[in-house]
Design an enzyme around this catalytic site. Structure first.
Site, PDB file in Angstrom:
ATOM      1  N   ARG A  27     -30.073  33.170 -39.563  1.00  0.00           N
ATOM      2  CA  ARG A  27     -30.643  32.334 -40.267  1.00  0.00           C
ATOM      3  C   ARG A  27     -30.369  31.924 -41.793  1.00  0.00           C
ATOM      4  O   ARG A  27     -30.340  30.824 -42.040  1.00  0.00           O
ATOM      5  CB  ARG A  27     -32.080  31.802 -40.147  1.00  0.00           C
ATOM      6  CG  ARG A  27     -32.459  30.593 -40.573  1.00  0.00           C
ATOM      7  CD  ARG A  27     -34.329  30.026 -39.842  1.00  0.00           C
ATOM      8  NE  ARG A  27     -34.584  28.903 -40.465  1.00  0.00           N
ATOM      9  CZ  ARG A  27     -35.511  28.331 -40.619  1.00  0.00           C
ATOM     10  NH1 ARG A  27     -35.752  29.362 -41.497  1.00  0.00           N
ATOM     11  NH2 ARG A  27     -35.831  26.935 -41.007  1.00  0.00           N
ATOM     12  N   ILE A  53     -33.433  21.983 -42.801  1.00  0.00           N
ATOM     13  CA  ILE A  53     -33.610  22.284 -41.348  1.00  0.00           C
ATOM     14  C   ILE A  53     -34.771  22.889 -41.064  1.00  0.00           C
ATOM     15  O   ILE A  53     -35.384  23.343 -41.433  1.00  0.00           O
ATOM     16  CB  ILE A  53     -32.678  24.118 -41.921  1.00  0.00           C
ATOM     17  CG1 ILE A  53     -32.511  24.765 -40.235  1.00  0.00           C
ATOM     18  CG2 ILE A  53     -33.695  24.747 -42.833  1.00  0.00           C
ATOM     19  CD1 ILE A  53     -31.414  26.008 -40.768  1.00  0.00           C
ATOM     20  N   SER A  54     -33.949  23.191 -39.084  1.00  0.00           N
ATOM     21  CA  SER A  54     -35.686  22.805 -38.516  1.00  0.00           C
ATOM     22  C   SER A  54     -36.863  24.371 -38.891  1.00  0.00           C
ATOM     23  O   SER A  54     -35.457  25.185 -38.940  1.00  0.00           O
ATOM     24  CB  SER A  54     -35.261  22.896 -36.844  1.00  0.00           C
ATOM     25  OG  SER A  54     -34.674  20.848 -36.689  1.00  0.00           O
ATOM     26  N   GLN A  55     -37.892  24.111 -38.146  1.00  0.00           N
ATOM     27  CA  GLN A  55     -38.398  24.970 -38.360  1.00  0.00           C
ATOM     28  C   GLN A  55     -38.327  26.234 -36.922  1.00  0.00           C
ATOM     29  O   GLN A  55     -37.850  25.480 -36.166  1.00  0.00           O
ATOM     30  CB  GLN A  55     -39.185  24.465 -38.035  1.00  0.00           C
ATOM     31  CG  GLN A  55     -41.543  25.472 -37.816  1.00  0.00           C
ATOM     32  CD  GLN A  55     -42.565  25.324 -37.651  1.00  0.00           C
ATOM     33  OE1 GLN A  55     -42.540  23.662 -38.131  1.00  0.00           O
ATOM     34  NE2 GLN A  55     -43.419  25.788 -37.372  1.00  0.00           N
ATOM     35  N   PRO A  56     -37.993  27.125 -37.099  1.00  0.00           N
ATOM     36  CA  PRO A  56     -37.488  28.536 -36.483  1.00  0.00           C
ATOM     37  C   PRO A  56     -38.303  27.924 -34.978  1.00  0.00           C
ATOM     38  O   PRO A  56     -38.027  28.193 -33.751  1.00  0.00           O
ATOM     39  CB  PRO A  56     -37.844  29.702 -36.795  1.00  0.00           C
ATOM     40  CG  PRO A  56     -37.649  29.884 -38.260  1.00  0.00           C
ATOM     41  CD  PRO A  56     -37.987  28.001 -38.791  1.00  0.00           C
TER      42      PRO A  56
END
Ligand code: SAH
Length: 199
Positions: A27, A53-56
């Site tokens: 990431r 960028i979205s949260q994992p």
């Protein structure tokens, strides 16, 4: 840090397949240089053009809810950094990912190339129309929110295919899973999220 996130996903009952895919993708290669240190914190991070960028954990939950399987063809709307597409590419056969902002489409392409991913195609276009060129798809995932699922996207789903999209107003949405059964669609609500808007 990455290992800790993977353990958190296990506690969240994320499937093994999705956790393995998560482990395979760095990431840190999808965030801006100044955010590298924060790459394995469970939070959304700013990328270019005011997007995130979205949260994992959101990425993991969404790919899990998408019921992605080996050999599938996937359409994503909202490529952003390319990270979600990269994780899906470790399970799917091919991922087509559309991004409206040119600068981000270039950013996603560059990030994917850096780590040698070849089964993702980034397209700079308006995703509301889908991508009829490669339709129909086994799976469609929209990583930006709107009040309603665009009709064109539902049409590009294969029979028994699954589409996932956060639906609702800008301040908070419900994740909706649509499943195609012939000319009918079955809808399920999967809980609340906050995504950037589909424009
Ligand atoms: N999946 C991304 C994060 C998505 S953020 C990642 O892994 O990094 C949502 C993205 O959707 C933003 O990049 C935004 O520019 C894009 N977007 C918004 N409306 C869109 C549209 N109509 N068509 C294509 N992309 C759109």
């Amino acid at each position: 840090m990455k290992e800790k996130l993977a353990q958190q996903f296990e506690r969240m009952r994320i499937s093994r397949k999705v956790i393995e895919a998560f482990k395979k993708v760095p990431r840190e290669e999808f965030v801006l240089p100044e955010w590298k240190e924060a790459a394995y914190e469970d939070s959304a991070l700013p990328i270019k053009a005011g997007q995130t960028i979205s949260q994992p954990s959101t990425v993991a939950l969404m790919i899990d809810a998408l019921e992605l399987e080996t050999g599938m063809s996937v359409l994503e709307i909202g490529a952003g950094s390319g990270y979600n597409a990269a994780v899906m590419s470790k399970i799917a056969k091919h991922v087509y990912s559309i991004e409206r902002i040119k600068e981000l489409a270039e950013f996603a392409k560059k990030n994917l190339k850096k780590i040698g991913i070849t089964n993702v195609t980034i397209i700079n276009a308006d995703g509301k129309k889908g991508y009829p060129e490669k339709a129909p798809y086994d799976r469609i995932i929209i990583t930006a929110a709107a009040e309603k699922i665009p009709e064109q996207l539902l049409k590009q789903l294969k029979d028994n295919g699954v589409l996932l999209m956060p639906v609702g107003p800008e301040h908070g949405q419900e994740l909706i899973r649509a499943r195609r059964k012939g000319k009918d669609y079955l809808y399920e609500k999967l809980g609340g999220y906050v995504f950037v808007p589909l424009r």
